[in-house]
Design an enzyme around this catalytic site. Structure first.
Site, PDB file in Angstrom:
ATOM      1  CE  LYS A 277      -4.439  -1.308   1.580  1.00 53.46           C
ATOM      2  NZ  LYS A 277      -4.697  -1.780   2.930  1.00 53.46           N
TER       3      LYS A 277
ATOM      4  CG  HIS B 220      -1.967   7.598   2.788  1.00 58.57           C
ATOM      5  ND1 HIS B 220      -2.410   8.048   4.006  1.00 58.57           N
ATOM      6  CD2 HIS B 220      -2.485   6.356   2.630  1.00 58.57           C
ATOM      7  CE1 HIS B 220      -3.174   7.119   4.553  1.00 58.57           C
ATOM      8  NE2 HIS B 220      -3.228   6.078   3.746  1.00 58.57           N
TER       9      HIS B 220
ATOM     10  CG  HIS C  24       0.881   5.735   6.674  1.00 53.32           C
ATOM     11  ND1 HIS C  24       0.527   5.616   5.358  1.00 53.32           N
ATOM     12  CD2 HIS C  24       0.281   4.722   7.328  1.00 53.32           C
ATOM     13  CE1 HIS C  24      -0.251   4.552   5.211  1.00 53.32           C
ATOM     14  NE2 HIS C  24      -0.417   3.990   6.387  1.00 53.32           N
TER      15      HIS C  24
END
Ligand code: ARG
Length: 572
Positions: A133, A136, A139
């Protein structure tokens, strides 16, 4: 010791001496809490309201204030004056300055550090990204709060273990492999990393809508991962490698490191014993084919341990992880820096550990934080307006570069400074508020060199460095601390003297923003001082004192920035 504590202790001693027989007088702690900073400086630096003593002494506050002031014999610390039931303290400013400056000279870069954590280990679970993943903006907080807390605990003498609890287990990885086998290519994934993997995942879901049999294929691939099938494992490991390679780029930019990447899959072979233990302790009950721990007594939904197909879940892995961490590191505290949305999950996990009889369950702490929005807009993957951290950081550096070009065209290493300032601006924004509050990221605020921002604090640090570069050699001159008795110097000194307490409070409350606040206050106080006083003028002994104060401000700002993960350029 800071001034308020000192004054409180001296006052407590005086009370004892004056009224040895009286019970119910406040102790030093309480006195410290009652000490106020008078709004009008003419009323002193601190004031102690004597109303609290009226009852135990059966006397009027003004009389008590007079008695206390009459008995005061610590002129070297402060002179006192009774006013309307208050005992007003006027610090002996030169001595106060001398005291702090001596401490700073002695401790140097270790000012504010301590060894109180020696022998204690703090585990910090932060960043904890999911494989395949994108990394972004959501985080950012877990990564930076965790990283900052690690530095803060290190500074206080604790042993710290930074853990990136990777999300590297789950049926989605079976789907990923299935998609890769059907439509992917090695070159594409190698070249575009997480982007290519995300695209495969999206494609899988689109195709599965048309052809539901794909779901079974995906499950079959996951089964292969579970069974350690060589082909499945090879692809899976490679996905992980590619993800971590992409993530490393972001971690490098942020200066963030970890001691362990033991994620969810690491616990594959460590859950069986935990499930058995739950069963042996009579905690596992069946519920619609699944196995759960009942938490109705605690007003919580049951904690799911095994799904009806026997598969373990996120919570099972967290139980195994907590036990593993305790057995391996013997932690004093285990901190989970995870968004507040997972509040229930952690309450359940910690409660189950407690029910298992682990007294250390109380040392597991969910350090929760709020959400990030961008220029006033909520972000979500679903809406498709997610901002990738890598892009955000690059943009920050580009924008910082433009500002620096405009403000300091003559600066030598502009690229390096732009990197420090751009990244610092992002981190500062993230750590500027109480962590539980949502953050709204605005470029103009983050990069405002005059407002409360990373660049502002960094600029102040560079200003201190510049003053120090210009200072003539006064190394042999004994500073005259009487030069630091003005209001601006005293305000700055007071903030500096409180800095060690701030670090301790930040650790206590798991709140890096307290350090951010303190460096900002110190930067503002220094700038005020800088505008009101000519640091290098006058008698050498006086200049030496002002230069020493400048160096103190520089040092404390640098330490504070370090503790929140921000670099401090010397020229800007
Ligand atoms: N990977 C999880 C997520 O992105 C966070 C993991 C947090 N740590 C933990 N031990 N549960 O939501």
């Amino acid at each position: 010791m800071d001034m308020m504590t000192k004054i409180a202790e001296l006052t407590a001693e005086n009370m004892k001496a004056l009224w040895p027989e009286t019970e119910g007088l406040p102790a030093a702690d309480e006195i410290r809490g009652l000490l106020a900073v008078p709004p009008d400086p003419a009323l002193g630096d601190y004031a102690f309201p004597c109303f609290r003593l009226a009852k135990p002494l059966r006397s009027a506050p003004p009389k008590i204030a007079e008695a206390l002031c009459g008995a005061w014999q610590h002129e070297e610390t402060a002179s006192v004056q009774p006013v309307n039931g208050y005992m007003n303290f006027f610090l002996n400013r030169a001595n106060f300055a001398a005291e702090i400056m001596d401490e700073l000279t002695e401790k140097g870069d270790r000012f504010g550090a301590s060894d109180e954590g020696n022998g204690k280990t703090v585990c910090l679970d932060y960043s904890s990204i999911n494989i395949c993943k994108r990394f972004h903006i959501g985080h950012l907080s877990t990564t930076m709060i965790g990283h900052s807390l690690k530095r803060i605990f290190d500074f206080l003498g604790y042993t710290t273990v930074g853990i990136n609890h990777l999300g590297d287990w789950g049926t989605q990885f079976g789907k990923m492999i299935c998609a890769y086998k059907k439509w992917g290519s090695k070159e594409e994934v190698e070249k575009n990393g997480i982007d290519a993997m995300s695209a495969l995942y999206v494609r899988f879901h689109q195709e599965a809508e048309k052809d539901p049999s794909l779901e079974d294929e995906g499950r079959a691939w996951f089964k292969k991962i579970e069974d350690n099938d060589p082909e499945a494992m090879e692809i899976f490991r490679w996905f992980k490698e590619v993800t971590l390679r992409d993530a490393a780029r972001v971690y490098d930019k942020l200066g963030v490191t970890f001691d362990s990447y033991a994620g969810e899959s690491f616990y594959n072979d460590k859950m069986e014993p935990v499930v058995q233990e739950l069963r042996d302790k009579g905690l596992l009950v069946e519920s619609q084919g699944a196995w759960v721990v009942d938490l109705s007594e605690d007003n919580m939904p049951p904690c799911l341990i095994l799904k009806s197909d026997g598969a373990t879940i996120y919570a099972t892995r967290d139980l195994a992880a907590a036990i593993y961490r305790q057995n391996t590191y013997h932690f004093w505290k285990c901190l989970y820096v995870v968004a507040y949305q997972q509040d229930l999950h952690f309450r359940q996990v910690f409660r189950v550990l407690e029910k298992m009889g682990y007294s250390w369950a109380k040392d597991c702490v969910h350090v929760a934080f709020g959400m990030v929005s961008f220029e006033g807009e909520a972000l979500s993957t679903r809406k498709g307006n997610m901002i990738l951290l890598d892009d955000l950081l690059d943009q920050a550096v580009v924008k910082a570069r433009e500002i620096i070009e405009e403000k300091s065209p003559g600066l030598e290493n502009k690229d390096e400074v732009a990197r420090q300032v751009g990244i610092g601006a992002v981190i500062y924004t993230d750590l500027s508020n109480n962590r539980i509050k949502d953050i709204d990221f605005h470029w103009d605020r983050a990069l405002n060199f005059d407002g409360e921002s990373g660049p502002y604090v960094q600029y102040t640090h560079a200003r201190c460095c510049s003053v120090l570069r210009k200072a003539p050699d006064i190394s042999g001159v004994a500073p005259d601390w009487n030069a630091l008795t003005d209001d601006e110097a005293q305000a700055l000194l007071r903030l500096i003297s409180r800095f060690p307490d701030v670090i301790r409070d930040a650790a206590d409350k798991y709140e890096p923003s307290m350090v951010t606040r303190a460096v900002t206050d110190i930067a503002q106080a220094f700038n005020k001082y800088y505008y009101e006083h000519r640091i290098l003028d006058g008698e050498p002994a006086q200049a030496a004192a002002r230069v020493a104060l400048t160096d103190a401000a520089r040092r404390v700002i640098k330490t504070g920035l370090y503790l929140i993960g921000i670099e401090a350029p010397e020229r800007m």
